[in-house]
Design an enzyme around this catalytic site. Structure first.
Site, PDB file in Angstrom:
ATOM      1  NE  ARG A  82      -2.644   0.961   3.469  1.00 53.29           N
ATOM      2  CZ  ARG A  82      -3.340   0.668   4.560  1.00 53.29           C
ATOM      3  NH1 ARG A  82      -4.565   0.159   4.451  1.00 53.29           N
ATOM      4  NH2 ARG A  82      -2.838   0.859   5.753  1.00 53.29           N
ATOM      5  CE  LYS A 185      -2.432   4.715   7.233  1.00 55.77           C
ATOM      6  NZ  LYS A 185      -3.718   5.188   7.745  1.00 55.77           N
ATOM      7  CD  GLU A 221     -12.011   5.432   4.512  1.00 54.80           C
ATOM      8  OE1 GLU A 221     -11.609   4.396   5.059  1.00 54.80           O
ATOM      9  OE2 GLU A 221     -11.284   6.120   3.779  1.00 54.80           O
TER      10      GLU A 221
HETATM   11  N1  PLP Z   1      -9.410   4.153   6.453  1.00 53.43           N
HETATM   12  C1  PLP Z   1      -8.614   5.156   6.842  1.00 53.43           C
HETATM   13  C2  PLP Z   1      -8.934   6.519   6.365  1.00 53.43           C
HETATM   14  C3  PLP Z   1      -7.502   4.896   7.657  1.00 53.43           C
HETATM   15  O1  PLP Z   1      -6.705   5.884   8.054  1.00 53.43           O
HETATM   16  C4  PLP Z   1      -7.240   3.578   8.075  1.00 53.43           C
HETATM   17  C5  PLP Z   1      -6.063   3.278   8.878  1.00 53.43           C
HETATM   18  O2  PLP Z   1      -5.057   2.846   8.414  1.00 53.43           O
HETATM   19  C6  PLP Z   1      -8.106   2.568   7.656  1.00 53.43           C
HETATM   20  C7  PLP Z   1      -9.176   2.887   6.855  1.00 53.43           C
HETATM   21  C8  PLP Z   1      -7.874   1.155   8.060  1.00 53.43           C
HETATM   22  O3  PLP Z   1      -6.842   0.551   7.325  1.00 53.43           O
HETATM   23  P1  PLP Z   1      -5.996  -0.621   7.933  1.00 53.43           P
HETATM   24  O4  PLP Z   1      -6.939  -1.661   8.372  1.00 53.43           O
HETATM   25  O5  PLP Z   1      -5.133  -1.076   6.839  1.00 53.43           O
HETATM   26  O6  PLP Z   1      -5.244  -0.041   9.088  1.00 53.43           O
HETATM   27  C1  COI Z   2      -4.163   3.265  11.398  1.00 56.87           C
HETATM   28  O1  COI Z   2      -5.153   2.641  11.710  1.00 56.87           O
HETATM   29  O2  COI Z   2      -3.040   2.759  11.377  1.00 56.87           O
HETATM   30  C2  COI Z   2      -4.251   4.659  11.029  1.00 56.87           C
HETATM   31  O3  COI Z   2      -3.331   5.124  10.427  1.00 56.87           O
HETATM   32  C3  COI Z   2      -5.451   5.409  11.393  1.00 56.87           C
HETATM   33  C4  COI Z   2      -5.229   6.744  12.003  1.00 56.87           C
HETATM   34  C5  COI Z   2      -4.351   6.733  13.198  1.00 56.87           C
HETATM   35  C6  COI Z   2      -4.849   7.767  11.008  1.00 56.87           C
END
Ligand code: PLP
Ligand code: COI
Length: 341
Positions: A82, A185, A221
């Site tokens: 990612r 991200k 989301e």
């Molecule tokens: N959506 C957003 C906007 C986020 O910042 C995060 C955090 O990383 C997620 C979703 C969840 O992603 P992940 O499960 O890969 O941490």
């Molecule tokens: C995460 O879940 O790792 C995130 O980056 C979410 C938030 C702290 C921005």
């Protein structure tokens, strides 16, 4: 293993400095070796592209201590990929997957006293960061990059932990749009979200639930996490959208939901469906699964949870995910990346 003197069970999602961070520099088409740095500050050219034009991407992943003292990180290969897709979108140098994984391994080892003990409910959060560091005045890509990785022990993102939260559906303000950067991200998405989170928090809610920017009709989301709902007829439904972050936690939950006998549907999810759900949740690395107590949309509020009693499937999914991450249950999918300390 000697542990740092911290109140592990009461950690929140806050920054705690650790021993070292890592820096890798990209210059003349090559990544440097890891530089191990003790102080937690960096020095940058005042015209660095990350500061002016937002050439910045980051990741978030967690290391967990198991009962037998071994340590694993959850699906870091996915975060590495990612980060590459975020770098590509912002035309930044891509840290290769092997470099990313080796950095993850090193940062955990260098800060092993800060890995929260098994049973504390906390984890070592790893934050890789990629920034453009060349001083350039025009809107152009940086020539040079810094890939930095630090770690910080953390507790739950929502201070409520597994306590259910209240969401508010925001219709006017957006964090991202199709064709934009919502599916990677990058810091700009979060900068755009701050005012929205503040708005809904000032109104008494815990977080926002975004709608898509084109039709204002489909669920995107939540602020820091993906969204899912569970229906009476045993469906796990989660939005498919061009403007949300592909969550690694959600990807894992879709597999676990299938194993629990739920029918998994990833598709555009009209906001009206919130009124037909039996359970709802936010999911992410930081949020884990945060159950949703209620959602307010226009003048209507739908409540899924009376008191603090979490829905049956949300709880099962939470327990299953945690059991795998903590090594209490067989890791049949090969999601745990073992760190040899
Ligand atoms: N959506 C957003 C906007 C986020 O910042 C995060 C955090 O990383 C997620 C979703 C969840 O992603 P992940 O499960 O890969 O941490
Ligand atoms: C995460 O879940 O790792 C995130 O980056 C979410 C938030 C702290 C921005």
């Amino acid at each position: 293993m000697g542990k740092a003197n911290l109140d592990w069970s009461n950690l929140t999602f806050a920054y705690t400095p650790t021993n070292y961070h890592l820096e890798y520099y990209y210059k003349n088409g090559q990544w440097s070796e890891a530089k191990i740095v003790e102080q937690d500050t960096i020095s940058l050219p005042i015209a660095a592209t990350c500061l002016h034009y937002g050439q910045e991407a980051f990741e978030g992943l967690k290391a967990f201590e198991h009962k037998d003292g071994s340590v694993s990180v959850f699906r870091p290969e996915e975060n590495a990929r990612r980060m590459i897709s975020s770098a590509r979108r912002l035309l930044m140098a891509e840290p290769p997957e092997e470099l990313f994984l080796s950095a993850v391994e090193k940062i955990v080892k260098l800060n092993k006293e800060f890995i929260p003990p098994y049973g504390s409910g906390a984890a070592l959060y790893i934050r890789p960061l990629l920034i453009g560091i060349s001083g350039i005045l025009g809107v152009k890509r940086s020539e040079e990059y810094l890939f930095l990785v630090f770690a910080s022990p953390v507790g739950p993102y929502f201070k409520e932990g597994l306590k259910p939260i209240n969401l508010y559906v925001e219709e006017k303000l957006k964090r991202a749009a199709p064709g934009g950067t919502g599916n990677v991200k990058v810091g700009g998405n979060y900068a755009a979200s701050l005012i929205v989170s503040k708005k809904v928090k000032d109104m008494g809610y815990n977080e926002v639930l975004y709608l898509d920017a084109v039709h204002n009709k489909y669920i995107d989301e939540s602020g820091p996490a993906n969204f899912f709902g569970i229906t009476e007829d045993k469906k796990y439904i989660t939005p498919e959208s061009e403007s949300i972050l592909p969550s690694i936690t959600n990807k894992s939950l879709m597999v676990l939901a299938g194993e629990l006998g739920l029918n998994v549907e990833q598709r555009p999810m009209p906001v009206d469906e919130i009124f037909n759900l039996k359970e709802a949740g936010c999911c992410g690395t930081a949020a884990v699964i945060t159950p949703v107590k209620s959602i307010t949309y226009r003048d209507k509020t739908v409540t899924y949870i009376e008191g603090d009693q979490i829905g049956e499937y949300s709880l099962q999914l939470y327990n299953k995910l945690r059991a795998i991450q903590l090594g209490e249950e067989a890791d049949t999918h090969g999601w745990n990346y073992k760190i040899e300390l």
